[in-house]
Motif scaffolding. Structure first.
Motif, PDB file in Angstrom:
ATOM      1  N   TRP A 172       0.830  -1.207   0.000  1.00  0.00           N
ATOM      2  CA  TRP A 172       0.000   0.000   0.000  1.00  0.00           C
ATOM      3  C   TRP A 172       0.864   1.256   0.000  1.00  0.00           C
ATOM      4  CZ3 TRP A 172      -0.513   3.872   3.820  1.00  0.00           C
ATOM      5  CH2 TRP A 172      -1.539   4.808   3.569  1.00  0.00           C
ATOM      6  N   ALA A 173       1.891   1.266   0.878  1.00  0.00           N
ATOM      7  CA  ALA A 173       2.765   2.436   0.968  1.00  0.00           C
ATOM      8  C   ALA A 173       3.507   2.658  -0.348  1.00  0.00           C
ATOM      9  CB  ALA A 173       3.751   2.260   2.119  1.00  0.00           C
ATOM     10  N   ALA A 174       3.982   1.572  -0.966  1.00  0.00           N
ATOM     11  CA  ALA A 174       4.690   1.709  -2.240  1.00  0.00           C
ATOM     12  C   ALA A 174       3.762   2.239  -3.325  1.00  0.00           C
ATOM     13  CB  ALA A 174       5.271   0.356  -2.652  1.00  0.00           C
ATOM     14  N   GLY A 175       2.496   1.850  -3.256  1.00  0.00           N
ATOM     15  CA  GLY A 175       1.533   2.307  -4.244  1.00  0.00           C
ATOM     16  C   GLY A 175       1.147   3.762  -4.111  1.00  0.00           C
ATOM     17  N   ARG A 176       1.587   4.386  -3.019  1.00  0.00           N
ATOM     18  CA  ARG A 176       1.285   5.807  -2.831  1.00  0.00           C
ATOM     19  C   ARG A 176       2.168   6.687  -3.705  1.00  0.00           C
ATOM     20  NH1 ARG A 176      -3.053   7.362  -0.773  1.00  0.00           N
ATOM     21  NH2 ARG A 176      -2.123   9.106   0.343  1.00  0.00           N
ATOM     22  N   GLY A 177       3.223   6.118  -4.281  1.00  0.00           N
ATOM     23  CA  GLY A 177       4.078   6.882  -5.193  1.00  0.00           C
ATOM     24  C   GLY A 177       4.787   8.039  -4.525  1.00  0.00           C
ATOM     25  N   GLY A 178       5.201   7.848  -3.272  1.00  0.00           N
ATOM     26  CA  GLY A 178       5.918   8.902  -2.567  1.00  0.00           C
ATOM     27  C   GLY A 178       5.035   9.903  -1.860  1.00  0.00           C
ATOM     28  N   ARG A 179       3.713   9.753  -2.019  1.00  0.00           N
ATOM     29  CA  ARG A 179       2.811  10.672  -1.320  1.00  0.00           C
ATOM     30  C   ARG A 179       2.787  10.377   0.173  1.00  0.00           C
ATOM     31  NH1 ARG A 179      -2.683   9.666  -4.038  1.00  0.00           N
ATOM     32  NH2 ARG A 179      -1.697   7.639  -4.432  1.00  0.00           N
ATOM     33  N   ARG A 180       2.344  11.323   0.933  1.00  0.00           N
ATOM     34  CA  ARG A 180       2.281  11.193   2.392  1.00  0.00           C
ATOM     35  C   ARG A 180       1.387  10.017   2.778  1.00  0.00           C
ATOM     36  NH1 ARG A 180       3.100  15.020   6.349  1.00  0.00           N
ATOM     37  NH2 ARG A 180       2.145  14.522   8.349  1.00  0.00           N
ATOM     38  N   LEU A 181       1.824   9.265   3.801  1.00  0.00           N
ATOM     39  CA  LEU A 181       1.048   8.121   4.287  1.00  0.00           C
ATOM     40  C   LEU A 181       0.017   8.621   5.300  1.00  0.00           C
ATOM     41  CD1 LEU A 181       3.953   5.531   4.773  1.00  0.00           C
ATOM     42  CD2 LEU A 181       2.553   5.976   2.735  1.00  0.00           C
ATOM     43  N   ARG A 182      -1.021   9.244   4.798  1.00  0.00           N
ATOM     44  CA  ARG A 182      -2.028   9.866   5.662  1.00  0.00           C
ATOM     45  C   ARG A 182      -2.863   8.795   6.372  1.00  0.00           C
ATOM     46  NH1 ARG A 182      -5.984  12.109   3.303  1.00  0.00           N
ATOM     47  NH2 ARG A 182      -6.538  13.569   4.967  1.00  0.00           N
ATOM     48  N   GLN A 183      -3.109   9.036   7.643  1.00  0.00           N
ATOM     49  CA  GLN A 183      -3.903   8.085   8.425  1.00  0.00           C
ATOM     50  C   GLN A 183      -5.298   7.922   7.840  1.00  0.00           C
ATOM     51  OE1 GLN A 183      -6.664   8.753  10.597  1.00  0.00           O
ATOM     52  NE2 GLN A 183      -6.818   6.687  11.460  1.00  0.00           N
ATOM     53  N   GLU A 184      -5.910   8.993   7.381  1.00  0.00           N
ATOM     54  CA  GLU A 184      -7.262   8.910   6.859  1.00  0.00           C
ATOM     55  C   GLU A 184      -7.319   8.033   5.607  1.00  0.00           C
ATOM     56  OE1 GLU A 184     -11.351   9.664   7.242  1.00  0.00           O
ATOM     57  OE2 GLU A 184      -9.693  10.142   8.613  1.00  0.00           O
ATOM     58  N   ASP A 185      -6.338   8.157   4.725  1.00  0.00           N
ATOM     59  CA  ASP A 185      -6.292   7.314   3.533  1.00  0.00           C
ATOM     60  C   ASP A 185      -6.098   5.845   3.918  1.00  0.00           C
ATOM     61  OD1 ASP A 185      -6.523   9.601   1.964  1.00  0.00           O
ATOM     62  OD2 ASP A 185      -4.361   9.809   1.706  1.00  0.00           O
ATOM     63  N   PHE A 186      -5.206   5.620   4.878  1.00  0.00           N
ATOM     64  CA  PHE A 186      -4.962   4.261   5.351  1.00  0.00           C
ATOM     65  C   PHE A 186      -6.230   3.658   5.948  1.00  0.00           C
ATOM     66  CE2 PHE A 186      -3.887   1.582   9.047  1.00  0.00           C
ATOM     67  CZ  PHE A 186      -3.199   0.556   8.410  1.00  0.00           C
ATOM     68  N   TYR A 187      -6.933   4.446   6.724  1.00  0.00           N
ATOM     69  CA  TYR A 187      -8.175   4.000   7.367  1.00  0.00           C
ATOM     70  C   TYR A 187      -9.216   3.596   6.327  1.00  0.00           C
ATOM     71  CZ  TYR A 187     -12.557   4.765  10.026  1.00  0.00           C
ATOM     72  OH  TYR A 187     -13.804   4.663  10.600  1.00  0.00           O
ATOM     73  N   HIS A 188      -9.376   4.385   5.288  1.00  0.00           N
ATOM     74  CA  HIS A 188     -10.320   4.028   4.214  1.00  0.00           C
ATOM     75  C   HIS A 188      -9.911   2.703   3.574  1.00  0.00           C
ATOM     76  CE1 HIS A 188     -11.363   8.573   3.491  1.00  0.00           C
ATOM     77  NE2 HIS A 188     -11.566   8.179   4.731  1.00  0.00           N
ATOM     78  N   TRP A 189      -8.621   2.555   3.323  1.00  0.00           N
ATOM     79  CA  TRP A 189      -8.101   1.338   2.694  1.00  0.00           C
ATOM     80  C   TRP A 189      -8.367   0.097   3.558  1.00  0.00           C
ATOM     81  CZ3 TRP A 189      -3.404  -1.351   4.179  1.00  0.00           C
ATOM     82  CH2 TRP A 189      -3.035  -2.368   3.275  1.00  0.00           C
ATOM     83  N   VAL A 190      -8.169   0.232   4.867  1.00  0.00           N
ATOM     84  CA  VAL A 190      -8.427  -0.901   5.774  1.00  0.00           C
ATOM     85  C   VAL A 190      -9.916  -1.225   5.778  1.00  0.00           C
ATOM     86  CG1 VAL A 190      -8.357  -1.689   8.164  1.00  0.00           C
ATOM     87  CG2 VAL A 190      -6.417  -0.442   7.220  1.00  0.00           C
ATOM     88  N   ARG A 191     -10.757  -0.206   5.869  1.00  0.00           N
ATOM     89  CA  ARG A 191     -12.204  -0.437   5.868  1.00  0.00           C
ATOM     90  C   ARG A 191     -12.635  -1.170   4.599  1.00  0.00           C
ATOM     91  NH1 ARG A 191     -15.172   4.100   8.273  1.00  0.00           N
ATOM     92  NH2 ARG A 191     -16.966   3.432   7.025  1.00  0.00           N
ATOM     93  N   GLU A 192     -12.152  -0.730   3.477  1.00  0.00           N
ATOM     94  CA  GLU A 192     -12.528  -1.364   2.209  1.00  0.00           C
ATOM     95  C   GLU A 192     -11.994  -2.794   2.131  1.00  0.00           C
ATOM     96  OE1 GLU A 192     -12.902   2.353  -0.906  1.00  0.00           O
ATOM     97  OE2 GLU A 192     -10.900   1.612  -0.411  1.00  0.00           O
ATOM     98  N   GLY A 193     -10.745  -2.982   2.551  1.00  0.00           N
ATOM     99  CA  GLY A 193     -10.139  -4.299   2.458  1.00  0.00           C
ATOM    100  C   GLY A 193     -10.790  -5.320   3.368  1.00  0.00           C
ATOM    101  N   LYS A 194     -11.292  -4.867   4.516  1.00  0.00           N
ATOM    102  CA  LYS A 194     -11.915  -5.772   5.479  1.00  0.00           C
ATOM    103  C   LYS A 194     -13.441  -5.700   5.430  1.00  0.00           C
ATOM    104  CE  LYS A 194      -8.020  -7.240   7.069  1.00  0.00           C
ATOM    105  NZ  LYS A 194      -7.587  -8.636   6.833  1.00  0.00           N
ATOM    106  N   ASP A 195     -13.978  -4.911   4.492  1.00  0.00           N
ATOM    107  CA  ASP A 195     -15.430  -4.751   4.361  1.00  0.00           C
ATOM    108  C   ASP A 195     -16.051  -4.328   5.692  1.00  0.00           C
ATOM    109  OD1 ASP A 195     -17.850  -4.721   3.037  1.00  0.00           O
ATOM    110  OD2 ASP A 195     -18.286  -6.838   3.433  1.00  0.00           O
TER     111      ASP A 195
END
Length: 501
Positions: A126-149
């Protein structure tokens, strides 16, 4: 017979013994080690030492003849005594020091980490896919929610929004000394606790081991059964009222509607997936509103998971970060949890909560304890160590990002977008802690000047360039120019250097 499996003291739930390709063999013998050297290295809160030892011994009692329970000076010695030659498996430990240890031992095979929602490999992708962008907690949280439904409704976030934080920032009800939430689950001590307390007394007397804080009746679960009871109590009686006042503080009600589940999660007694899915089930059954459930899910699936991943992602040198060049040592009154030496009601109240229970919720940690340390310029490594030692839910992976990154801004913004500190007005708005205080939150000078208010402006003055260069804090730097009494404010603030406010 299957090869043995080593359980650390924060790997105590059944999910750490579930067999599989990345787990221990079915019915594998278990090794657990109490290492006295852990208590020699640091002055832990006595209630924390009690909780961890009680939880380990309760787990050993549950496992019965399956476990070899060893008490030794070090882990290395304990493992040598338990398994002189046999190979052993162990799940990825939660600290870098423990991981170095297990990797240095012959015959130890490290299995993937358990007790978290996201694997290290998945996070790296996931971090590598950010392309150097900031690892924002809110983006990570959305990703976890989607991945775990999690908390989704037809693929969209429940309630139409990912984040309901704006509904969860209400100040406490004015004039009410307590929130009025149903009482939390509290366990009953047993013979194991009695023996733990006797051992702690003996180690203090004979081994020279020293603790801080008080060891009153155990307040947090030490077994899987107790942890599940605490989870049920929160879901059935407290979750519905959790959200609106989760950022508020009341002097006579330190618990309010908080779950008190962090220690159980961090001991491994509860698995985070079972916790967040149970909270979602409460929303779907109409037992709790979406903003309260989302706020709680964000704490577990968002923030806790984010902190765990950043601990490993940022690397070992992260603990040496000190972007603001703060080097002042922690004063003795703070190290000793001497709340009685403190006049400022907010700090005295919160410090007493830590002294008496080893716990206070996230806002007193950040905006009372952490904010004061930041304003005083205390060494962030020492502040991180203090939080690690003094909180029942404190572990290296928990406190290093939370304190070094968020609370003390020592990483210069890698984790958060601004320093978290405020004048006394914030504490006054979000609590009743200013009522009856010897200081006034709005006073910058004079005998009743609030130490948080003078501290805020002193911090802003010292770090004007940092604040001016950050769009989220530019207004604080500009505010200095509007203070006609800045010199008097700085003089008022210097009275607290090294002294309790």
């Amino acid at each position: 017979m299957s090869g043995p499996h080593w359980l650390f003291g924060d790997q105590l739930g059944p999910h750490f013994l579930t067999p599989g390709a990345e787990g221990p063999a079915r019915d594998a013998p278990v090794v657990m080690i109490e290492a006295l050297s852990v208590l020699r290295r640091r002055r832990f809160h006595r209630a924390k030492a009690h909780l961890v030892l009680s939880a380990m011994r309760h787990r050993a009692a549950e496992l019965g003849d399956r476990v070899r329970y060893v008490r030794a000076e070090t882990y290395r010695q304990g493992l040598r005594e338990a398994l002189p030659d046999a190979p052993v498996t162990v799940h990825h430990p939660t600290s870098r020091a423990a991981l170095r240890l297990v990797r240095s031992l012959d015959g130890v095979r490290v299995l993937p980490a358990r007790g978290f929602l996201v694997t290290h490999d998945a996070f790296r992708d996931w971090a590598a896919g950010r392309g150097g962008r900031r690892l924002r907690q809110e983006d990570f949280y959305h990703w976890v929610r989607e991945g775990k439904d999690l908390l989704l409704d037809g693929g969209a976030p429940a309630g139409g929004r990912w984040n309901h934080d704006d509904a969860n920032r209400e100040p406490p009800p004015r004039g009410a000394p307590v929130l009025g939430a149903p009482r939390p689950y509290r366990p009953r001590e047993d013979d194991i606790d009695e023996q733990v307390r006797a051992d702690l007394d003996r180690w203090e007397r004979e081994e020279g081991i020293r603790f801080v804080g008080r060891d009153g009746p155990r307040l947090f679960p030490a077994s899987r059964r107790e942890a599940l009871a605490a989870l049920r109590r929160f879901l059935d009686h407290r979750l519905a009222g959790f959200g609106p006042h989760e950022d508020a503080m009341l002097a006579a009600d330190p618990v309010m509607s908080h779950s008190l589940l962090s220690s159980s999660l961090n001991l491994g007694l509860l698995d985070p997936l079972e916790v967040v899915t149970a909270a979602e089930d409460a929303w779907r059954a109409g037992r709790a509103p979406v903003h309260s459930v989302e706020g709680f899910v964000r704490q577990v699936a968002g923030w806790r998971e984010y902190v765990w991943q950043l601990y490993w992602h940022f690397g070992e040198d992260y603990r040496e970060r000190n972007a603001l060049r703060h080097h002042t040592p922690l004063p003795e009154w703070f190290l000793e949890l001497d709340a009685d030496a403190v006049t400022a009601r907010c700090l005295a109240t919160v410090l007493a909560q830590v002294r008496d229970t080893g716990w206070t919720h996230h806002i007193p940690r950040l905006m009372v304890l952490g904010s004061y340390a930041l304003q005083r310029g205390w060494d962030p490594r020492a502040v991180t160590d203090w939080f690690h030692r003094c909180f029942v839910d404190g572990y290296d992976w928990v406190m290093l990002p939370n304190v070094t990154g968020m609370s003390q801004y020592a990483d210069g913004g890698l984790m958060t977008t601004k320093p978290y500190t405020s004048a006394g007005a914030y504490i006054h708005r979000m609590s009743d802690l200013c009522e009856g205080c010897a200081y006034r939150p709005g006073d910058r000078t004079g005998e009743r000047a609030c130490p948080y208010t003078t501290g805020y402006w002193s911090f802003a003055h010292r770090h004007r360039a940092v604040l001016a260069g950050n769009r989220r804090t530019q207004w604080a730097a500009r505010g200095l120019d509007r203070l006609g009494d800045l010199d008097a404010v700085l003089r008022a603030d210097r009275r607290w250097d090294g002294r309790p406010p």
